[in-house]
Design a protein around this motif. Structure first.
Motif, short mmCIF file in Angstrom:
data_model
loop_
_atom_site.label_atom_id
_atom_site.label_comp_id
_atom_site.label_asym_id
_atom_site.label_seq_id
_atom_site.Cartn_x
_atom_site.Cartn_y
_atom_site.Cartn_z
N ASN A 173 0.83 -1.20 0.00
CA ASN A 173 0.00 0.00 0.00
C ASN A 173 0.86 1.26 0.00
O ASN A 173 0.60 2.22 -0.73
N ILE A 174 1.91 1.25 0.85
CA ILE A 174 2.82 2.41 0.87
C ILE A 174 3.51 2.57 -0.47
O ILE A 174 3.68 3.69 -0.98
N GLU A 175 3.89 1.44 -1.07
CA GLU A 175 4.56 1.48 -2.38
C GLU A 175 3.63 2.06 -3.45
O GLU A 175 4.04 2.89 -4.27
N GLN A 176 2.36 1.62 -3.43
CA GLN A 176 1.40 2.13 -4.39
C GLN A 176 1.13 3.62 -4.18
O GLN A 176 1.05 4.39 -5.15
N GLN A 177 1.01 4.02 -2.90
CA GLN A 177 0.79 5.43 -2.62
C GLN A 177 1.99 6.27 -3.04
O GLN A 177 1.82 7.38 -3.56
N LYS A 178 3.19 5.75 -2.82
CA LYS A 178 4.39 6.47 -3.24
C LYS A 178 4.42 6.62 -4.77
O LYS A 178 4.73 7.70 -5.28
N LYS A 179 4.09 5.54 -5.48
CA LYS A 179 4.07 5.60 -6.94
C LYS A 179 3.00 6.58 -7.42
O LYS A 179 3.24 7.37 -8.34
N ARG A 180 1.83 6.53 -6.77
CA ARG A 180 0.75 7.44 -7.17
C ARG A 180 1.13 8.89 -6.90
O ARG A 180 0.85 9.78 -7.70
N GLU A 181 1.79 9.11 -5.77
CA GLU A 181 2.22 10.46 -5.44
C GLU A 181 3.24 10.97 -6.44
O GLU A 181 3.18 12.13 -6.88
N LEU A 182 4.18 10.09 -6.82
CA LEU A 182 5.19 10.49 -7.81
C LEU A 182 4.55 10.78 -9.16
O LEU A 182 4.91 11.75 -9.84
N ASP A 183 3.59 9.91 -9.55
CA ASP A 183 2.90 10.15 -10.82
C ASP A 183 2.12 11.46 -10.77
O ASP A 183 2.11 12.23 -11.75
N LEU A 184 1.48 11.73 -9.62
CA LEU A 184 0.72 12.96 -9.47
C LEU A 184 1.63 14.18 -9.53
O LEU A 184 1.32 15.17 -10.21
N GLN A 185 2.75 14.09 -8.84
CA GLN A 185 3.69 15.20 -8.86
C GLN A 185 4.23 15.44 -10.27
O GLN A 185 4.39 16.59 -10.70
#
Length: 406
Positions: A173-185
């Protein structure tokens, strides 16, 4: 694990000392038990010396007296030889050493079984409980450093199997959130770069038009009006770009995935009550849960717990700490769960904004928080076909979550 190894070594040492002490004590008893027959032999020898014969009927250890002759050396028993009045006498005797030997064997067998059981339990604890837990000790540290790529090996350990699975789910979950945050940024950065480039064109045009007007290059009234309209059009264009930037900044940045299912109201209440009863008692807040009729609800059980926790945490933070309660009611096929906290300091004018992201009222000035709890709760409730609303009555805050019944 090192501490356990020391305890294990100390236990082995204690068992070894116990074995040695038991055997020494019992062996000493055997040595002591062999002496009483000598007393009887000496007494019988004195009787023979004075009377010429002796009666062994009352003897406990001496079984036979043989005077020197043809059968003097024929015996299978333990014996002692005495010379009395110039003649040799053989005194056959028995001891209880055989019983003592069996006792030593029995004691050693019992101690051995106990030692095997204790060592087996200790080895089981070491390899089935402590060793798997030892492998997990570095995981929180690795997660804190951002090392999210290495999966956690699952096993069927009855003590930590579910815990390991949960930690691995947390890692994913943390990995997915990190990836989503990076994609969003990345997307926002690309959007800002694109919009900033697009803004330059109408902005340059406005600057040129305004400079031309300031220098009086357009003398006719019609041309000046045309230029003014062009400036207005370019300003509208810039305004549309700014609107896009504002829209992008308001986009949801959190995951609101829900797994719809069915769960009992009692499960939700029990889970919430179990956590907050102890927590609120520690801070001296009166916590009461009113009566309710159990029923099946639609929604995601874990997300529903998250909603109630967010509301309860707000009640703890922004109430006066005197009382918090859970009330239940039913309307139009829905169950309403109301969290009530005394001492509301929120202004009535702030109430419409409590479900906005990053919004914090004037009463939260010195209280830590992100302004996302109620925002997340509303998003989740609507995803689960429910609703949540808040109201203030006579200085008391009411936040009500609406769940649909099955």
């Amino acid at each position: 694990m090192k501490a356990f190894n020391k305890i294990f070594a100390a236990l082995i040492l204690v068992l070894a000392i116990l074995f040695a002490a038991a055997n020494i004590i019992l062996s000493a008893d055997i040595s002591d038990s062999g002496r009483p027959y000598r007393v009887e032999i000496n007494r019988l020898a004195r009787r023979i010396e004075t009377d010429g014969h002796a009666d062994i009927s009352e003897c406990e250890y001496v079984t036979n007296i043989e005077r020197y002759g043809e059968n003097f050396y024929n015996t299978n028993s333990d014996y002692a030889v005495r010379k009395i009045n110039g003649e040799l006498y053989r005194f056959d005797y028995k001891t209880d050493g055989g019983d003592r030997t069996r006792l030593i064997f029995t004691v050693n067998l019992i101690l051995g079984v106990m030692a095997v059981l204790i060592i087996s339990v200790m080895m089981y604890v070491k390899f089935r409980i402590l060793a798997p837990f030892e492998r997990l000790t570095d995981i929180p540290y690795e997660l804190s450093k951002g090392n999210l790529t290495a999966p956690i090996k699952e096993n069927k350990n009855r003590f930590f199997g579910k815990f390991i699975w949960g930690v691995d789910m947390l890692r994913e979950n943390i990995e997915q959130q990190k990836k989503r945050e990076l994609d969003l940024q990345r997307d926002k950065k690309m959007l800002l770069l694109s919009l900033s480039h697009d803004i330059k064109t109408p902005l340059s045009a406005i600057k040129l038009y305004s400079k031309a007007l300031s220098k009086g290059l357009y003398e006719s009234r019609e041309k000046q009006l045309e230029i003014a309209e062009s400036i207005n059009a370019k300003a509208d264009e810039i305004e549309s770009y700014v609107s896009q930037i504002a829209t992008a900044s308001r986009e949801d940045f959190l995951s609101f995935d829900v797994n719809m299912g069915e769960f009992y109201l009692s499960e939700l209440v029990t889970k919430t009550k179990g956590y907050y009863t102890e927590k609120l008692s520690l801070i001296g807040t009166d916590f009461s849960v009113y009566d309710y009729s159990d029923c099946l609800l639609n929604g995601d059980f874990h997300r529903s717990i998250e909603v109630l926790q967010n509301v309860m945490e707000n009640a703890v933070k922004y109430g006066d700490g005197k009382s918090i309660s859970l009330k239940f009611s039913e309307e139009d096929g829905c169950i309403l769960i109301t969290v009530r906290n005394s001492g509301c300091t929120l202004a009535d004018t702030d109430l419409p904004h409590v479900f906005e992201s990053f919004w914090r009222g004037a009463n939260a000035e010195n209280i830590a928080g992100s302004g996302l709890g109620l925002y997340i709760s509303r998003k989740l409730m609507r995803k689960m076909n429910g609703e949540i609303f808040a109201e203030i009555k006579d200085g008391v805050m009411y936040v009500t979550a609406v769940f649909t019944k099955v």
